[in-house]
Structure formats: C-alpha cells, structure tokens
Design a protein around this motif. Structure first.
Motif, PDB file in Angstrom:
ATOM      1  N   LEU A 125       0.843  -1.191   0.000  1.00  0.00           N
ATOM      2  CA  LEU A 125       0.000   0.000   0.000  1.00  0.00           C
ATOM      3  C   LEU A 125       0.881   1.245   0.000  1.00  0.00           C
ATOM      4  N   MET A 126       0.653   2.153  -0.955  1.00  0.00           N
ATOM      5  CA  MET A 126       1.513   3.322  -1.110  1.00  0.00           C
ATOM      6  C   MET A 126       0.836   4.615  -0.658  1.00  0.00           C
ATOM      7  N   THR A 127      -0.375   4.888  -1.166  1.00  0.00           N
ATOM      8  CA  THR A 127      -1.051   6.150  -0.896  1.00  0.00           C
ATOM      9  C   THR A 127      -2.531   5.915  -0.637  1.00  0.00           C
ATOM     10  N   VAL A 128      -3.069   6.632   0.353  1.00  0.00           N
ATOM     11  CA  VAL A 128      -4.502   6.603   0.625  1.00  0.00           C
ATOM     12  C   VAL A 128      -4.988   8.038   0.779  1.00  0.00           C
ATOM     13  N   THR A 129      -6.075   8.370   0.092  1.00  0.00           N
ATOM     14  CA  THR A 129      -6.726   9.659   0.274  1.00  0.00           C
ATOM     15  C   THR A 129      -8.181   9.406   0.650  1.00  0.00           C
ATOM     16  N   ILE A 186       8.708  -1.897   8.436  1.00  0.00           N
ATOM     17  CA  ILE A 186       8.119  -0.963   7.475  1.00  0.00           C
ATOM     18  C   ILE A 186       8.446   0.445   7.954  1.00  0.00           C
ATOM     19  N   SER A 187       9.277   1.152   7.200  1.00  0.00           N
ATOM     20  CA  SER A 187       9.825   2.423   7.660  1.00  0.00           C
ATOM     21  C   SER A 187       9.178   3.603   6.942  1.00  0.00           C
ATOM     22  N   GLU A 188       8.417   4.389   7.679  1.00  0.00           N
ATOM     23  CA  GLU A 188       7.758   5.602   7.190  1.00  0.00           C
ATOM     24  C   GLU A 188       6.908   5.376   5.942  1.00  0.00           C
ATOM     25  N   PRO A 189       5.875   4.540   6.044  1.00  0.00           N
ATOM     26  CA  PRO A 189       4.922   4.449   4.929  1.00  0.00           C
ATOM     27  C   PRO A 189       4.157   5.759   4.818  1.00  0.00           C
ATOM     28  N   ASN A 190       3.781   6.117   3.619  1.00  0.00           N
ATOM     29  CA  ASN A 190       3.106   7.393   3.400  1.00  0.00           C
ATOM     30  C   ASN A 190       1.585   7.285   3.367  1.00  0.00           C
ATOM     31  N   CYS A 191       1.053   6.063   3.413  1.00  0.00           N
ATOM     32  CA  CYS A 191      -0.395   5.901   3.215  1.00  0.00           C
ATOM     33  C   CYS A 191      -1.214   6.609   4.290  1.00  0.00           C
ATOM     34  N   LEU A 192      -0.788   6.558   5.552  1.00  0.00           N
ATOM     35  CA  LEU A 192      -1.545   7.213   6.620  1.00  0.00           C
ATOM     36  C   LEU A 192      -1.266   8.715   6.641  1.00  0.00           C
ATOM     37  N   PHE A 193      -0.069   9.098   6.234  1.00  0.00           N
ATOM     38  CA  PHE A 193       0.259  10.523   6.146  1.00  0.00           C
ATOM     39  C   PHE A 193      -0.556  11.188   5.039  1.00  0.00           C
ATOM     40  N   SER A 194      -0.655  10.533   3.883  1.00  0.00           N
ATOM     41  CA  SER A 194      -1.432  11.097   2.775  1.00  0.00           C
ATOM     42  C   SER A 194      -2.908  11.203   3.156  1.00  0.00           C
ATOM     43  N   LYS A 221      -8.478   2.620   9.678  1.00  0.00           N
ATOM     44  CA  LYS A 221      -8.386   1.261  10.223  1.00  0.00           C
ATOM     45  C   LYS A 221      -8.091   0.246   9.126  1.00  0.00           C
ATOM     46  N   ASN A 222      -8.769   0.375   7.999  1.00  0.00           N
ATOM     47  CA  ASN A 222      -8.574  -0.598   6.933  1.00  0.00           C
ATOM     48  C   ASN A 222      -7.284  -0.359   6.162  1.00  0.00           C
ATOM     49  N   ALA A 223      -6.798   0.875   6.154  1.00  0.00           N
ATOM     50  CA  ALA A 223      -5.478   1.148   5.568  1.00  0.00           C
ATOM     51  C   ALA A 223      -4.388   0.459   6.384  1.00  0.00           C
ATOM     52  N   VAL A 224      -4.502   0.501   7.708  1.00  0.00           N
ATOM     53  CA  VAL A 224      -3.523  -0.182   8.564  1.00  0.00           C
ATOM     54  C   VAL A 224      -3.560  -1.683   8.316  1.00  0.00           C
ATOM     55  N   ASP A 254      -1.468   9.052  14.470  1.00  0.00           N
ATOM     56  CA  ASP A 254      -1.263   7.641  14.786  1.00  0.00           C
ATOM     57  C   ASP A 254      -1.330   7.387  16.289  1.00  0.00           C
ATOM     58  N   LEU A 255      -0.768   8.307  17.078  1.00  0.00           N
ATOM     59  CA  LEU A 255      -0.790   8.146  18.539  1.00  0.00           C
ATOM     60  C   LEU A 255      -2.205   8.043  19.080  1.00  0.00           C
ATOM     61  N   HIS A 256      -3.114   8.790  18.507  1.00  0.00           N
ATOM     62  CA  HIS A 256      -4.493   8.776  18.996  1.00  0.00           C
ATOM     63  C   HIS A 256      -5.289   7.599  18.448  1.00  0.00           C
ATOM     64  N   LEU A 257      -4.975   7.166  17.224  1.00  0.00           N
ATOM     65  CA  LEU A 257      -5.831   6.174  16.578  1.00  0.00           C
ATOM     66  C   LEU A 257      -5.348   4.730  16.731  1.00  0.00           C
ATOM     67  N   ILE A 258      -4.047   4.497  16.646  1.00  0.00           N
ATOM     68  CA  ILE A 258      -3.551   3.118  16.742  1.00  0.00           C
ATOM     69  C   ILE A 258      -3.905   2.483  18.082  1.00  0.00           C
ATOM     70  N   PRO A 259      -3.619   3.120  19.236  1.00  0.00           N
ATOM     71  CA  PRO A 259      -3.987   2.494  20.518  1.00  0.00           C
ATOM     72  C   PRO A 259      -5.495   2.303  20.673  1.00  0.00           C
ATOM     73  N   LYS A 260      -6.281   3.163  20.045  1.00  0.00           N
ATOM     74  CA  LYS A 260      -7.737   3.054  20.135  1.00  0.00           C
ATOM     75  C   LYS A 260      -8.280   1.945  19.236  1.00  0.00           C
ATOM     76  N   LEU A 261      -7.818   1.911  17.980  1.00  0.00           N
ATOM     77  CA  LEU A 261      -8.342   0.958  17.007  1.00  0.00           C
ATOM     78  C   LEU A 261      -7.639  -0.392  17.067  1.00  0.00           C
ATOM     79  N   PHE A 262      -6.385  -0.398  17.535  1.00  0.00           N
ATOM     80  CA  PHE A 262      -5.604  -1.632  17.610  1.00  0.00           C
ATOM     81  C   PHE A 262      -4.899  -1.715  18.970  1.00  0.00           C
ATOM     82  N   PRO A 263      -5.652  -1.895  20.041  1.00  0.00           N
ATOM     83  CA  PRO A 263      -5.037  -1.905  21.384  1.00  0.00           C
ATOM     84  C   PRO A 263      -4.055  -3.054  21.587  1.00  0.00           C
ATOM     85  N   GLN A 264      -4.083  -4.060  20.704  1.00  0.00           N
ATOM     86  CA  GLN A 264      -3.153  -5.189  20.826  1.00  0.00           C
ATOM     87  C   GLN A 264      -1.760  -4.851  20.310  1.00  0.00           C
ATOM     88  N   PHE A 265      -1.591  -3.741  19.594  1.00  0.00           N
ATOM     89  CA  PHE A 265      -0.277  -3.353  19.085  1.00  0.00           C
ATOM     90  C   PHE A 265       0.604  -2.862  20.240  1.00  0.00           C
TER      91      PHE A 265
END
Length: 469
Positions: free
Chosen positions: A111-115, A199-207, A235-238, A264-275
């Motif tokens: 996955l490269m880019t998500v808008t 995976i180092s600095e993917p741009n999909c969540l940044f875009s 969530k589905n991009a991750v 990411d700090l706000h969403l990853i722990p909320k949507l993926f607490p197992q990470f």
C-alpha cells in the motif's frame, strides 16, 4: 500556463545551494507536469472511447466491486517532484485491465497512498524488496523508484477489502516519533532480525491525514481525526499495510511517518489496542536543529512555494504542495495552522518553527495518550546512546521478544552503520548543512514549548513512561 510557470522559474536563482537544488528539482517536475497534462488529455479521450472511463465512474459509485481495481503499467515517474507522497499523476502509466481488489493481497504488492477518494498500491518486480530498510530507509522513497505497476481502487473497495482481511495475526510494534530521534536506526535494527518485517515511514496514513486536514481546514470544521469516515478508512489502511509480504514473519515493526505520528498516537492504541506502542524522542534543541537542517534540502520554501500556493492555477496542479510546506508538521491546533497560513509567516517560518511545532506537538499528544492509560511507552535517544545493550534488552522485554546472543550481534551490526546512508539525510551530505538559530528564533520556539507545557529550549526533557527511567 507558460506565464504562470515563468513566475516560478524566475525564483530558482538563489544563493543557498540546498534551496537552489530543491528548486531545480521542482523545475524538472514542472516540465514533467506539462508533458503529463498533454499525455493525460489523450489518455482520457482514449479511455472514453474504449469504455474504461465509464467503468471507472461506476466503480467510484460503489458498483462492480469484483472488477473495481485498475491495474496500470508504469512507464515513467517524476524524479523531480517535490512532494511528500505519490499520487496518480506522478506516474506516466497506461491501463492494463480491471481486476478483483483481492489482487492487492499478493505478497509483492504494498500500500503506497490513501486519500479520501482512492487507494494506490505499488507493485514491484520479482527481484525488488521495497521493504528492505537497509536499501530503502524510507518506504516513501522506495515506492516510486521500484514501482513497475500501480493498482488503484476507489476508497469504498479498499474499505471492503480491509474488512474482509481483518486485523493482523502477527505481533505489531508501532514506532511513533518526533523525527530526528533515532527512529530510522530502530527500523534498521528490526530489519536486521530474520523473523521481523520492518516498514519504515509508509506514506499511506500521512497522505490520508493530509487529504482530510486540508478539507477540514478549508471548511473550518472540527477535528478530522474523530470523524467516523476518517477512522474507517484509517483502520482498513492499517490492515492492508501490515498484510503478509514476501518475507514471512511473526512480527511487524512499523515506523510512523514523523509528521503523521500525532494522528497515529491517537488512533492506533484506540483501534488496535493489541499493538505494542513505542514513542521515540530526544531533547528539543538537538531535534529541532537536526530537522531544520534536513528540511532545508527536501522541501520547497519561501517565495517559490508562496507563488504556487497563492496562484489558483498552480495550486491545482501542485495539489499537495501546500501540505509539503505549510502542513507537513501535521499539527492539529487550529491557531497554529492559521499562523502558518499567514502570508508574512510562510516565508520566514517554514523550516525552524515547523520543526519546533512538530516536536512539541508530538510530545504533547504522547503525554495525552499516556494520561488516558493507553498502551504506549517512550524511548529517549540520549538514553539509547548511553547504553544501547541495556535499553534494547528492556525494550525487547516490554515488546514480548526474546533477546538472544544472535539478536544482540545483529543489532550491534545494524547500529554500526549510518541508518540513512544514501538518502538526503546521509551524514556525509548533512555535514555541510548548517542551521543558524538566532535568539529571536529561540524566543519564538519557547512560546510554542510553553504552550505545549514542555521544558524550554536547551533544557532536558523526560516524558512519562520512558523505558528504564
């Protein structure tokens, strides 16, 4: 159009070599866009005659899910683009056929880019490993360089595909950071371990963050991060980012794009607490100066950027130039965004004050997440430099990984090399780049640091839940 571009080209003659170099790259990208525009006009006519465009329109309307992913062959990509993430028009590509979205689950597709409108996957050759952090310290650099084909699907198809795939089965370690804090070296460490995909600095969540930020800012709405639409796409991009790849592994180590770490700090722990969540930082003075030096040779600045942003035609052609220069700090504080958009501040502030906001905002959001009791801990760069062995043992224990003698050897080997060798942040390249910080700039930095309730410029910082301290 020629007259509009002439305005930009006249601004290329500058004394600073770092800025001159980036403006020359921008000049190349302008030439590419002229050629691409002519090519695209011919392509759209051909697609209209052959029915491709009609099918694309139906897919965007949520129809034909089974054939809603468009496979494109890449002939050329713009090496002179001055952007943060790759969009469709940065590739000269031709239509191959329509395929099922499941095509994206193949192990050589990433996955490269998500808008808010579409998802773009990069397809490499059989011999290319775009996830090899040793070769590509930043995934956003490797993607356009290695892409042989693109797979593009409407966002509704990406969401459905992600829901079908579900959450990752492997352990995921998510590395948030302030930038310029040793996080690239951390990615190299995990990349050196045979059972880990780094995976180092993917741009999909940044875009995705940039697309929503610009939309919400223009409409003067509240936070895009809390919207249901944003969180569903996110969530589905991750899920699709950490799908299985060529290299079978029990662990994924994902390093956020530095400017996307706040979201990411706000969403990853909320949507993926197992990470497993790790936040990397260092003292503000060293972090801000280092980021300022790096950004001088990467982002378009000053009058040239201002001319593009303020021009109605050029701003459409360079749709994500605005995030590159004014929003790349990824702050979500409305008054900071307002400050950054003021004409008199665009020219004078880009490098240094954005670096301070990037650092301060990331630390502030980390503290907010920790205060909520969410599963994230911190690692400080200065502590890592003092005793690498001790800190990695603590880190591995926290992440539930075994520290074996062989892993210690591999970690030492990874840390012995320049983790950003061959990039714009290569130590040899950066050796000749200086950042002159005046007292006025320091006073301005302290204003933002106080606002975010952080220590002043030059003082040590110790965030809560810092491992080993």
């Amino acid at each position: 159009m020629v007259n509009q571009l002439t305005i930009i080209f006249r601004l290329i003659e500058v004394k600073d070599m770092a800025i001159r170099g980036i403006k020359l790259k921008f000049f190349k990208h302008c030439i590419y866009l002229v050629i691409y525009s002519l090519f695209r006009c011919c392509q759209l006519v051909f697609w209209w005659l052959t029915g491709v465009q009609s099918h694309l329109k139906s897919c965007r309307n949520g129809e034909n899910y089974e054939s809603s992913a468009q496979l494109l062959k890449v002939w050329f990509h713009s090496s002179g683009r001055i952007i943060n993430f790759s969009l469709r028009h940065h590739f000269m590509s031709t239509h191959v056929n329509f395929v099922h979205p499941n095509y994206a689950l193949q192990k050589h597709i990433t996955l490269m880019t998500v808008t808010d409108k579409e998802a773009i996957f990069s397809i490499q050759g059989e011999c290319d490993d775009v996830l090899n952090v040793r070769k590509w310290p930043f995934l956003n650099v490797g993607h356009p360089t290695t892409a042989k084909h693109l797979l593009i699907m409407p966002i509704s198809s990406m969401i459905k595909l992600g829901e079908e795939l579900g959450d990752p089965k492997a352990k995921v370690i998510w590395i948030y950071h302030t930038a310029r804090c040793g996080s690239t070296a951390m990615s190299q460490v995990f990349n050196s371990l045979p059972d880990v995909v780094s995976i180092s600095e993917p741009n999909c969540l940044f875009s995705l963050d940039m697309a929503f930020k610009e939309k919400y800012f223009e409409k003067k709405k509240g936070s895009w991060i809390t919207s249901d639409e944003y969180q569903q796409i996110y969530k589905n991009a991750v899920r699709l980012l950490v799908k299985p790849y060529k290299r079978d592994a029990n662990v994924f180590a994902v390093r956020s794009h530095g400017y996307a770490s706040k979201a990411d700090l706000h969403l990853i722990p909320k949507l993926f607490p197992q990470f497993v969540g790790i936040f990397m930082y260092r003292n503000v003075k060293e972090a801000a100066i280092s980021l300022t030096r790096v950004s001088q040779g990467i982002y378009l600045h000053g009058d040239c950027a201002l001319a593009v942003i303020k021009n109605p035609i050029l701003s459409l052609l360079f749709s994500n130039l605005r995030p590159s220069n004014l929003l790349y700090c990824s702050c979500s504080e409305p008054r900071h965004l307002e400050w950054l958009f003021k004409r008199e501040n665009i020219v004078k502030s880009c490098n240094f004050i954005n670096s301070v906001i990037q650092f301060a905002g990331a630390c502030f959001h980390y503290k907010e997440v920790v205060a909520k009791g969410l599963p994230v801990v911190a690692v400080k760069y200065e502590h890592l430099q003092e005793d690498k062995t001790r800190l990695f043992k603590i880190l591995f224990e926290h992440a539930g990984l075994e520290m074996t003698p062989e892993r210690e050897r591999l970690i030492d080997q990874a840390l012995s090399e320049d983790s950003q060798k061959g990039t714009d942040a290569d130590k040899k390249v950066m050796a000749g780049v200086k950042a002159d910080i005046t007292q006025k700039m320091v006073d301005e930095a302290n204003y933002f640091l106080r606002y975010y309730r952080l220590p002043n410029w030059g003082e040590d910082i110790l965030l809560p839940k810092t491992l080993g301290y």
